[in-house]
Design a protein around this motif. Structure first.
Motif, PDB file in Angstrom:
ATOM      1  N   PHE A   1       0.819  -1.220   0.000  1.00  0.00           N
ATOM      2  CA  PHE A   1       0.000   0.000   0.000  1.00  0.00           C
ATOM      3  C   PHE A   1       0.852   1.268   0.000  1.00  0.00           C
ATOM      4  CE2 PHE A   1      -2.478  -3.329   2.183  1.00  0.00           C
ATOM      5  CZ  PHE A   1      -3.550  -3.397   1.323  1.00  0.00           C
ATOM      6  N   ARG A   2       2.038   1.213   0.593  1.00  0.00           N
ATOM      7  CA  ARG A   2       2.967   2.338   0.581  1.00  0.00           C
ATOM      8  C   ARG A   2       4.308   1.851   0.041  1.00  0.00           C
ATOM      9  NH1 ARG A   2       3.234   4.978   6.341  1.00  0.00           N
ATOM     10  NH2 ARG A   2       4.705   6.275   5.158  1.00  0.00           N
ATOM     11  N   PRO A   3       4.399   1.671  -1.262  1.00  0.00           N
ATOM     12  CA  PRO A   3       5.614   1.073  -1.837  1.00  0.00           C
ATOM     13  C   PRO A   3       6.817   2.006  -1.713  1.00  0.00           C
ATOM     14  CG  PRO A   3       4.134   1.818  -3.570  1.00  0.00           C
ATOM     15  CD  PRO A   3       3.392   1.963  -2.284  1.00  0.00           C
ATOM     16  N   ARG A   4       7.981   1.386  -1.501  1.00  0.00           N
ATOM     17  CA  ARG A   4       9.241   2.108  -1.396  1.00  0.00           C
ATOM     18  C   ARG A   4      10.329   1.323  -2.096  1.00  0.00           C
ATOM     19  NH1 ARG A   4       9.948   2.179   4.809  1.00  0.00           N
ATOM     20  NH2 ARG A   4       8.824   0.221   4.516  1.00  0.00           N
ATOM     21  N   ILE A   5      11.258   2.063  -2.665  1.00  0.00           N
ATOM     22  CA  ILE A   5      12.442   1.447  -3.259  1.00  0.00           C
ATOM     23  C   ILE A   5      13.586   1.579  -2.263  1.00  0.00           C
ATOM     24  CG2 ILE A   5      14.127   1.572  -5.121  1.00  0.00           C
ATOM     25  CD1 ILE A   5      11.944   2.562  -6.957  1.00  0.00           C
TER      26      ILE A   5
END
Length: 258
Positions: A216-220
């Motif tokens: 839901f809160r994607p991060r790289i």
């Protein structure tokens, strides 16, 4: 009784979906040498959505191979769909009745009235035995379904728990990327590749390779920011492609199906 019958129907539905999904998996593996050179890597990856659809959606034709197999198994296995036959009148008189036959019709009528009350009692007893015999296998199927469902839920909860523990481990070592030049470059890469949505960029020395995390809160997450411009571009682009293709959702759908 009705509750057990519903559970039995659900169990047969899941079994039917599993069998048809297994047959589809075998077909895909057998024909893989044929489509491997004709389909792109992307389509070879997403072709397994057909299997997921078969395993999850209870949409089947009126007559199917798996349905016929289950029906055949029900007919072969004793006590699942068959019940004890009810006693029937054969129409053959006993020797006692033959010897006691009178020419007088009134005496014959009295004998019939005496013998008739015994039939309903035997019919009722036979029906009760048949219902008891039918209840036992249905109860066993319901118990098997309950055990299967408990184990499946425990395995799913275990996968979710492991993922949450991994996320906490990653979050503990994450720090936002503070290099303004890389952040601006990151924004240009997103714009050039028409990536929609909001993505954050972090570094974490605890990871050994770049990764995309978060449904839901994607991060790289990058192992470090000490990359050349070329390496940074392709590293970030690789993770952005995962994000654009919704691979996180795809993988969780596969885990739920398993």
């Amino acid at each position: 009784m009705e509750y057990f019958e519903k559970m039995s129907e659900i169990m047969k539905l899941i079994l039917s979906l599993s069998l048809s999904g297994t047959a589809l998996i075998i077909l895909l593996l057998l024909f893989r040498p044929l489509y491997r050179s004709r389909l792109s890597k992307k389509w070879q990856y997403y072709i397994w959505l057909i299997v997921i659809w078969r395993l999850l959606l209870p949409i089947t034709p009126q007559t199917s191979l798996t349905g016929n197999l289950i029906l055949t198994a029900e007919q072969i296995l004793p006590g699942i769909t068959t019940s004890a036959p009810l006693p029937q009148d054969t129409g053959i008189s006993s020797p006692e009745s033959i010897s006691n036959v009178k020419s007088d019709s009134e005496q014959s009528g009295r004998m019939q009235n005496v013998q008739q009350p015994a039939a309903p009692l035997s019919d009722a007893a036979a029906m009760t035995d048949a219902e008891d015999a039918a209840d036992r296998p249905i109860s066993a199927i319901a118990l098997i379904f309950a055990l299967w469902l408990i184990v499946a839920l425990l395995l799913l909860v275990r996968k979710i728990t492991i993922y949450q523990s991994f996320r906490k481990y990653i979050d503990a070592g994450c720090s936002p990327l503070n290099d303004m030049q890389l952040l601006e470059y990151f924004g240009r890469i997103i714009e050039e590749n028409h990536i929609k949505g909001s993505l954050d960029l972090y570094t974490n020395s605890l990871v050994s390779s770049p990764l995309l995390i978060g449904l839901f809160r994607p991060r790289i997450i990058l192992p470090n920011a000490e990359l050349s411009e070329r390496d940074f571009y392709y590293t970030v682009l690789h993770e952005l492609i995962h994000y654009r293709r919704r691979d996180m959702l795809y993988k969780w759908l596969m885990q739920f199906t398993l």
